[in-house]
Enzyme design. Structure first.
Site, PDB file in Angstrom:
ATOM      1  N   GLU A 109     -38.880 -13.539  87.317  1.00 21.52           N
ATOM      2  CA  GLU A 109     -37.842 -13.948  86.388  1.00 21.52           C
ATOM      3  C   GLU A 109     -37.024 -12.727  85.972  1.00 21.52           C
ATOM      4  O   GLU A 109     -37.507 -11.598  86.016  1.00 21.52           O
ATOM      5  CB  GLU A 109     -38.497 -14.570  85.154  1.00 21.52           C
ATOM      6  N   SER A 140     -37.471  -2.942  55.084  1.00 19.09           N
ATOM      7  CA  SER A 140     -36.686  -2.753  56.307  1.00 19.09           C
ATOM      8  C   SER A 140     -36.006  -1.400  56.337  1.00 19.09           C
ATOM      9  O   SER A 140     -35.612  -0.871  55.296  1.00 19.09           O
ATOM     10  CB  SER A 140     -35.624  -3.852  56.416  1.00 19.09           C
ATOM     11  N   ASP A 151     -28.559 -14.666  58.028  1.00 23.48           N
ATOM     12  CA  ASP A 151     -29.394 -15.129  59.147  1.00 23.48           C
ATOM     13  C   ASP A 151     -29.017 -16.548  59.554  1.00 23.48           C
ATOM     14  O   ASP A 151     -29.111 -16.908  60.725  1.00 23.48           O
ATOM     15  CB  ASP A 151     -30.878 -15.067  58.771  1.00 23.48           C
ATOM     16  N   HIS A 196     -43.191  -5.280  55.466  1.00 20.58           N
ATOM     17  CA  HIS A 196     -42.862  -5.466  54.058  1.00 20.58           C
ATOM     18  C   HIS A 196     -43.490  -4.405  53.156  1.00 20.58           C
ATOM     19  O   HIS A 196     -43.196  -4.366  51.968  1.00 20.58           O
ATOM     20  CB  HIS A 196     -43.268  -6.879  53.605  1.00 20.58           C
TER      21      HIS A 196
HETATM   22  C1  HEM Z   1     -42.025 -12.568  69.150  1.00 20.84           C
HETATM   23  C2  HEM Z   1     -41.299 -11.552  68.983  1.00 20.84           C
HETATM   24  C3  HEM Z   1     -40.904 -10.906  67.665  1.00 20.84           C
HETATM   25  C4  HEM Z   1     -40.614 -11.479  66.464  1.00 20.84           C
HETATM   26  C5  HEM Z   1     -40.617 -12.958  66.130  1.00 20.84           C
HETATM   27  C6  HEM Z   1     -40.275 -10.393  65.573  1.00 20.84           C
HETATM   28  C7  HEM Z   1     -39.913 -10.567  64.240  1.00 20.84           C
HETATM   29  C8  HEM Z   1     -39.446  -9.561  63.418  1.00 20.84           C
HETATM   30  C9  HEM Z   1     -38.805  -9.777  62.153  1.00 20.84           C
HETATM   31  C10 HEM Z   1     -38.550 -11.146  61.493  1.00 20.84           C
HETATM   32  C11 HEM Z   1     -38.433  -8.557  61.671  1.00 20.84           C
HETATM   33  C12 HEM Z   1     -37.622  -8.258  60.398  1.00 20.84           C
HETATM   34  C13 HEM Z   1     -36.128  -8.508  60.652  1.00 20.84           C
HETATM   35  C14 HEM Z   1     -35.482  -7.444  61.504  1.00 20.84           C
HETATM   36  O1  HEM Z   1     -35.580  -6.251  61.178  1.00 20.84           O
HETATM   37  O2  HEM Z   1     -34.860  -7.797  62.534  1.00 20.84           O
HETATM   38  C15 HEM Z   1     -38.882  -7.561  62.607  1.00 20.84           C
HETATM   39  C16 HEM Z   1     -38.718  -6.177  62.479  1.00 20.84           C
HETATM   40  C17 HEM Z   1     -39.099  -5.248  63.428  1.00 20.84           C
HETATM   41  N1  HEM Z   1     -39.564  -5.495  64.707  1.00 20.84           N
HETATM   42 FE1  HEM Z   1     -39.980  -7.318  65.442  1.00 20.84          FE
HETATM   43  N2  HEM Z   1     -40.373  -9.196  66.227  1.00 20.84           N
HETATM   44  C18 HEM Z   1     -40.752  -9.468  67.522  1.00 20.84           C
HETATM   45  C19 HEM Z   1     -40.955  -8.556  68.521  1.00 20.84           C
HETATM   46  C20 HEM Z   1     -40.834  -7.169  68.382  1.00 20.84           C
HETATM   47  C21 HEM Z   1     -41.001  -6.236  69.443  1.00 20.84           C
HETATM   48  C22 HEM Z   1     -41.344  -6.629  70.881  1.00 20.84           C
HETATM   49  C23 HEM Z   1     -40.790  -4.979  68.898  1.00 20.84           C
HETATM   50  C24 HEM Z   1     -40.860  -3.589  69.563  1.00 20.84           C
HETATM   51  C25 HEM Z   1     -41.469  -3.281  70.611  1.00 20.84           C
HETATM   52  C26 HEM Z   1     -40.479  -5.140  67.511  1.00 20.84           C
HETATM   53  C27 HEM Z   1     -40.216  -4.107  66.627  1.00 20.84           C
HETATM   54  C28 HEM Z   1     -39.780  -4.287  65.329  1.00 20.84           C
HETATM   55  C29 HEM Z   1     -39.475  -3.214  64.411  1.00 20.84           C
HETATM   56  C30 HEM Z   1     -39.615  -1.714  64.686  1.00 20.84           C
HETATM   57  C31 HEM Z   1     -39.049  -3.822  63.206  1.00 20.84           C
HETATM   58  C32 HEM Z   1     -38.576  -3.119  61.925  1.00 20.84           C
HETATM   59  C33 HEM Z   1     -37.098  -3.019  62.006  1.00 20.84           C
HETATM   60  C34 HEM Z   1     -36.449  -2.346  60.863  1.00 20.84           C
HETATM   61  O3  HEM Z   1     -36.904  -2.476  59.737  1.00 20.84           O
HETATM   62  O4  HEM Z   1     -35.451  -1.676  61.136  1.00 20.84           O
HETATM   63  N3  HEM Z   1     -40.514  -6.483  67.244  1.00 20.84           N
HETATM   64  N4  HEM Z   1     -39.481  -8.213  63.682  1.00 20.84           N
END
Ligand code: HEM
Lengths: 275, 431
Positions: free
Chosen positions: B291, B223, B248, B219
């Site tokens: 798995e 995004s 969503d 934030h």
């Molecule tokens: C428990 C697992 C995870 C949850 C609940 C989570 C949740 C979120 C949420 C709510 C957002 C903002 C919405 C979106 O852009 O889709 C976000 C953005 C992001 N997440 Fe995750 N995430 C998780 C795992 C990961 C993993 C494993 C990675 C990479 C290795 C990752 C990388 C990113 C990145 C780079 C963003 C920014 C995306 C953008 O602004 O384009 N996330 N995440």
């Protein structure tokens, strides 16, 4: 700056070289023709009333299957996760279940309340269905050292499920003439192309039509008995299958409606906003 | 935080005003996932997957807590306690199948989320920290899922634990003592089962904590978006609520339908039959496979078959397997291209799709029977995996000529370039 380019490349080349060496220096023998694979058969395609998302058990069939289990398979196999009371779910009444438990030929291990000695007593509906053997050693001793596995979860514990069990029961066959000596059944093993290694320690359990006598008039052919007992084992492995299917239909319909509404509200909110 | 034109929380009701003075929690929610968080207007459906991952975590935590009320972490009764849940506990079968398949859906969603980040360059400045925390979450998820799979104490639970903790014994000298210390014995047994249960209960809450950091750091810059172009003004954004809460909501519906179909109609489809056989240390299953979500990494592990530079093949395999994930930590600096979105990086885009196919093939090979052809194929795919990140990316990102970027998000939307915003080939599907 340069380090940012070259450091990963050096590490990358390390892994890549190790792999290239692995490709060059591990012997890649031509695959051995696999005898077992050549003779092994996939389960026959047969269908059950419980198949598919709307599937329900055929209770008559499950009762026949229980009869086959009780009269044939229970000599060797347990269904330790099933209790007598569970039989109500396949259509037996409470008094019937009570009677089945009381008359069951294998008694429940127990303790003499006066002397503390091990003994047995008649089964109650709340008892798990007992095994013919006191323990694994006794079971092996009676079966040429092979262990008849518990059948409660067998349908879920084998690739192929119930059709596999049906195929196994109906699949005992004479040893093919061209089977290499190394794969011929050892003494006390039986050729069965549906079994993983072709030779199973179980003697053919269903051998003759009319081996059990069905009270509902169904003709007890070997094929029929194999179908019935495998259907019964679907139930022992997944007793909540019907509840799952029923709940699933309701949940999916509910979610589809909710999703359509969510889609409409999404379109509504974004209307006029180019994106 | 966020953009100057973000709307401010202005409670009207006296109770809300009172609450805002004492504990500004509604204010926090308002500006995190409410009208006070401006989001690029051009996000496509791939931006749903972060929220979906959060939803999946929620489902896992709720179903997991209920399971823990009935489960017994002791080698002699663990298997039967799971069957007790399946047979005797009211709706126990539902809770258990929901948890089992919830884990798979969690990984499906997170893998799409990660590949979204790879395609649109979301890992790059200024979102490096978001990415790093993401990789931490991914590692925690893998540890959690591994330990969860051990709990039912079936054949695959036991032998999976045996094989995976066996990785540590590849480390010279200290490896074997470390393994025994981790397991609390020479082989998986009660001690291991109990500590795995304890940690399996703990880690999801650690994940939840890291997710808070993940979103907090997201934030700050806000995004990314399919063009990869920075937000320049209010015309480029819409308030998160109601625009993206609505989108969503629809995404969550589609997700839940897919999840329900599998959970209710094919609950064991993604599982392994051997796990319905109670654990037996004396009988090794014909094939030990993890798995499905670990399969690509398992294939990489098995592809190292040669003691190169006097380092044993097994140690190479273990280093490569961990390395294949840890290298993601360095990605923001390995990729030198100033352009984020692969839509404007023609060369990178091709390699991206090759990588995706490569990982899928590795997944297939991970569960295949080990034949010389399978080994050779996984060696070739593993070579591509490492080359992609460590050799191709540093070079390509510095030599390729990106396509001209749109001047702004709004321009790209209004000039009908929106279709190009989805990955090429998927554009038709998203409109
Ligand atoms: C428990 C697992 C995870 C949850 C609940 C989570 C949740 C979120 C949420 C709510 C957002 C903002 C919405 C979106 O852009 O889709 C976000 C953005 C992001 N997440 Fe995750 N995430 C998780 C795992 C990961 C993993 C494993 C990675 C990479 C290795 C990752 C990388 C990113 C990145 C780079 C963003 C920014 C995306 C953008 O602004 O384009 N996330 N995440």
């Amino acid at each position: 700056m340069l380090a940012r380019i070259f450091a990963p490349i050096v590490v990358g080349l390390g892994f890549v070289t190790a792999l290239v060496f692995a490709i060059l220096f591990t012997p890649h023998d031509a695959a051995q023709p696999n005898v077992v694979e050549e003779f092994h058969k996939d389960p026959k395609a047969i269908h059950y009333a419980s198949d598919g998302p709307l599937g329900k058990f055929d209770r008559q069939q499950l009762q026949r299957g229980f009869q086959v289990y009780q009269e044939v398979c229970s000599a060797c196999h347990s269904i330790r996760l099933v209790h007598f009371r569970d039989l109500e779910e396949i259509g037996f009444t409470k008094p019937e279940v009570k009677a089945i438990a009381k008359q069951y030929k294998i008694e429940q291990p127990s303790i003499n309340p006066d002397t503390g000695e091990a003994t047995t007593r008649k089964n109650l509906p709340s008892d798990p269905i007992p095994w013919n053997f006191a323990n694994e050693i006794a079971a092996r001793a009676a079966n040429n050292n092979a262990l008849p596995p518990d059948l409660s979860l067998m349908v879920k514990a084998r690739e192929g499920g119930a059709p596999y069990i049906y195929s196994l029961l109906t699949g005992f066959a004479p040893v093919p003439a061209n089977l290499p000596a190394s794969n011929r059944p050892a003494p006390n093993l039986h050729y069965n192309p549906y079994f993983a290694n072709l030779n199973i320690a179980m003697p053919p359990p269903l051998t003759a039509d009319g081996q059990v006598e069905y009270s509902d008039g169904t003709k007890a052919t070997v094929d029929q008995m194999a179908r019935d007992v495998s259907a019964f084992l679907i139930w022992t492995a997944e007793p909540k299958l019907e509840a799952r299917h029923r709940a699933g239909i309701g949940v999916v319909i509910f979610l589809l409606i909710a999703t359509v509404l969510a889609y409409m509200s999404y379109r509504n909110i974004w209307a006029g906003k180019k994106h | 935080m966020s953009f100057p034109w973000a709307e401010h929380y202005a409670p009207k009701h006296p109770v809300m005003r009172w609450l805002d003075e004492k504990l500004p929690l509604p204010r926090l929610v308002y500006s995190a996932v409410g009208p006070g968080y401006p989001v690029p207007r051009n996000l496509n459906y791939f931006w749903n997957f972060g929220i979906l991952a959060g939803l999946a975590l929620g489902i896992q935590i709720v179903s997991g807590i209920i399971l823990a009320m009935h489960y017994a972490a002791n080698g002699t009764v663990a298997f039967d306690s799971v069957e007790h849940i399946m047979r005797d506990v009211n709706s126990g079968w539902l809770i258990r199948y929901a948890h089992m398949n919830g884990a798979s859906f969690f990984f499906i969603v997170v893998y799409i989320h990660i590949f979204r980040g790879l395609y649109y360059g979301s890992y790059k400045a200024p979102r490096e920290m978001v990415w790093l925390l993401g990789v931490v979450i991914f590692l925690l998820m893998m540890a959690t899922a591994f330990m969860g799979y051990v709990l039912p104490w079936g054949q695959m639970s036991f032998w999976g634990a045996q094989v995976i903790t066996g990785f540590f014994s590849a480390i010279p000298v200290v490896g074997e003592p470390i393994r025994e210390w981790l397991l609390g014995g020479f082989a998986p047994d009660n001690a291991a089962l109990n500590r795995f249960f304890s940690l399996h209960y703990l880690l999801p809450f650690v994940i939840a904590g890291v997710i808070v950091l993940h979103i907090w750091s997201l934030h700050i810059p806000g995004s990314n978006n399919p063009t990869g172009v920075d937000v320049q003004g209010p015309q480029d954004t819409v308030p998160f609520h109601p625009y993206y809460t609505a989108k969503d909501g629809f995404g969550a519906g589609v997700f839940l339908v897919c999840y329900a179909l599998l959970t209710f109609f094919a609950p064991n489809y993604l599982g392994h039959p051997d796990n319905y056989i109670p654990a037996n240390p004396l009988s090794t299953p014909a094939h030990i496979v993890p798995e499905w979500y670990f399969l690509p990494f398992y294939a990489i592990l098995k592809s190292f078959t040669f003691n190169f530079l006097w380092i044993p093949a097994k140690l190479w395999g273990v280093m490569a397997m961990f390395g294949s994930i840890l290298l993601l930590f360095f990605l923001p600096w390995i990729d030198g291209s100033p352009v984020r979105s692969a839509n404007y990086r023609p060369l990178y885009q091709k390699f991206f799709w090759i990588l995706l196919v490569d990982v899928l093939i590795l997944g297939y090979l991970g569960q295949a029977e080990v034949t010389p052809m399978v080994v050779l194929a996984s060696q070739i795919c593993a070579i591509y995996y490492f080359s992609h990140f460590l050799i191709i990316l540093p070079i390509v990102s510095r030599i390729e000529r990106p396509l001209p970027l749109p001047n702004s998000i709004t321009e790209s939307v209004l000039h009908g370039e929106a279709a190009e915003a989805a990955p090429i080939g998927l554009a038709a599907a998203s409109h």
